[in-house]
Design a protein around this motif. Structure first.
Motif: not given
Length: 482
Positions: A47, A307, A311, A315, A332-333, A336, A339
């Motif tokens: 991600t 989410g 972008n 976060c 995946q979660e 987020r 980044r």
């Protein structure tokens, strides 16, 4: 195909002209070159790794349209808005569009004025859109499956149209002039070896180039905390929030009711919080996304519907108030947060092991497992009532859950799609392969493991060589006192 140095320089120049970056980040250049060469691709990148640019740039450099199959309206809107802000020929189709916007987009498609068209699998296979795509004069260069893991996570349950995507390319080629080529590329941030194999088979990728980067993020600190009662779970969340004042983040729950109830509790505590789930109407969903991205809302209590593809580099944390049953969904979660490369926290609250005092996690995982077993039984019952060959439309008239049942039969090898709308039943092939562990068993193994969290994840996702020397030094396992 290897692009010559002058051609590579021209690619980077176009890259800089559109997005302002001076050079590609590996392996972006390799992916762009492969797509321009018409190769099939399976790309697994973490991600925030810049996957979208990899298929957007080659699409913009070619005559004709690239179809981007995307799972969520919010994800489509974010990417298309960024492209349109740069005056690039991109559009989207979904059920929430006005009739006028839909007509204008289909007209632009028929006149080959688009380079990127975003749409869901259901919209792609809707009669009006499919009829337009099959027009001989509509030039289609490629089919990109963005967030491709959704095919395996959702294709056997509430998004069965994903299971028909493998029949799209052969059907389109029959309607196009001789010599037409359509490349297929699947992009995802998380795909274990089983998911990768499923994508290769379902999408019918031909001699694909497989590019994989491991999901490790050095700035992302993973931690699990055992909670002993429902009240203890809420208190653990409140303590975490108190220790991270004014930092933007996300709280994940698994049901619509839980997101709303938890958001109300936290709002009464004075936090700037909103609840988000797929049951909300489009305008409120867009407003919540905007509020979070702009900082008007500190954090969102959400289901997995929130989410994906949004972008927000700053976060700073993700809390799993309730864990998903799929390890890929967990990765995946948590991905987020952080980044921007700065330190970020990922806390997961887990019921005590016996389930006697707080059985919530075990009950939820058991419910989803039993529901999957029931759906599989219903699919087998339907298979005994169906003609050997038929159309989805006919079966759907007679059986309300037909599309999902056909998807399950396709997964078990008892059905093939002759085109996206016509199936053929075939006997199940007995195999001696080892049974695949259930999603719950994989997740529980990860939770119980005493080794570095990132080491466990790398092993599970097939990066065994990288896992051998992995010790992140920052997760709860690495920092635990002997």
């Amino acid at each position: 195909m290897t692009v010559s140095p002058p051609a590579a320089k021209a690619l980077e120049a176009k890259f800089q002209q559109i997005w302002g970056y001076s050079r590609f980040r590996p392996p972006q250049g390799e992916i762009v070159q492969a797509l321009l060469a018409g190769q099939d691709l399976l790309v697994v990148m973490p991600t925030g790794g810049g996957k979208s640019i990899c298929f957007q740039l080659p699409a913009l450099l070619q005559t004709g349209v690239t179809l981007v199959v995307s799972p969520l309206v919010a994800l489509m809107e974010n990417q298309v808005q960024e492209l349109c802000d740069r005056s690039l020929p991109a559009a989207l189709l979904h059920s929430e569009l006005s009739r006028t916007d839909r007509r204008q987009t289909l007209q632009a498609l028929s006149q080959n004025r688009l380079r990127l068209l975003y749409l869901s699998p259901e919209t792609l296979l809707s009669p009006a859109v499919w009829q337009q795509l099959c027009q001989p004069q509509v030039k289609i260069n490629g089919l990109v499956l963005d967030e491709a893991h959704c095919l395996t996570q959702w294709g056997d349950s509430f998004r069965p149209a994903y299971r028909r995507l493998g029949a799209v390319r052969p059907a389109l080629l029959k309607a196009k002039p001789a010599g037409t080529k359509i490349a297929i590329a699947a992009f995802t941030a998380t795909a274990d070896p089983h998911t990768q194999q499923t994508l290769l088979q379902v999408l019918q990728l031909q001699q694909p180039r497989v590019i994989r980067l491991n999901p490790y993020r050095a700035n992302l600190h993973l931690r699990m905390q055992t909670v002993w009662t429902p009240r203890g779970r809420r208190q653990a969340l409140l303590k975490f929030l108190q220790n991270h004042p004014n930092q933007p983040g996300l709280v994940y729950a698994r049901t619509r009711r839980d997101t709303e109830n938890l958001a109300q509790v936290l709002s009464r505590q004075g936090y700037s919080v909103q609840a988000y789930h797929a049951g909300l109407a489009p305008p409120p969903r867009r407003q919540i996304e905007s509020d979070w991205l702009s900082g008007r809302c500190q954090f969102v209590v959400c289901t997995s519907a929130f989410g994906m593809g949004i972008n927000k580099p700053d976060c700073r944390w993700v809390v799993h108030f309730q864990l998903p049953s799929l390890l890929a969904e967990y990765v995946q979660e948590v991905g987020r947060s952080g980044r921007d490369g700065a330190p970020a926290q990922a806390l997961s609250l887990v019921s005590e092991p016996t389930g006697l005092l707080d059985p919530a996690d075990q009950q939820r995982w058991r419910f989803f497992a039993q529901k999957a077993q029931q759906q599989a039984r219903q699919a087998q019952q339907l298979a005994r009532q169906l003609p050997r060959q038929g159309t989805l439309a006919t079966v759907r008239q007679q059986h309300p859950q037909a599309e999902q049942a056909l998807a399950l039969l396709h997964r078990s090898g008892q059905l093939s799609w002759l085109d996206p709308f016509t199936y053929r039943l075939q006997p199940a092939i007995a195999t001696k392969s080892q049974p695949t562990p259930s999603a719950t068993a994989v997740m529980q193994k990860y939770l119980r493991s005493r080794q570095c969290r990132w080491k466990s994840l790398l092993e599970q996702f097939g990066f065994r060589r990288e896992a051998e020397e992995m010790r992140c030094g920052k997760c709860d396992r690495c920092t635990a006192k002997p």
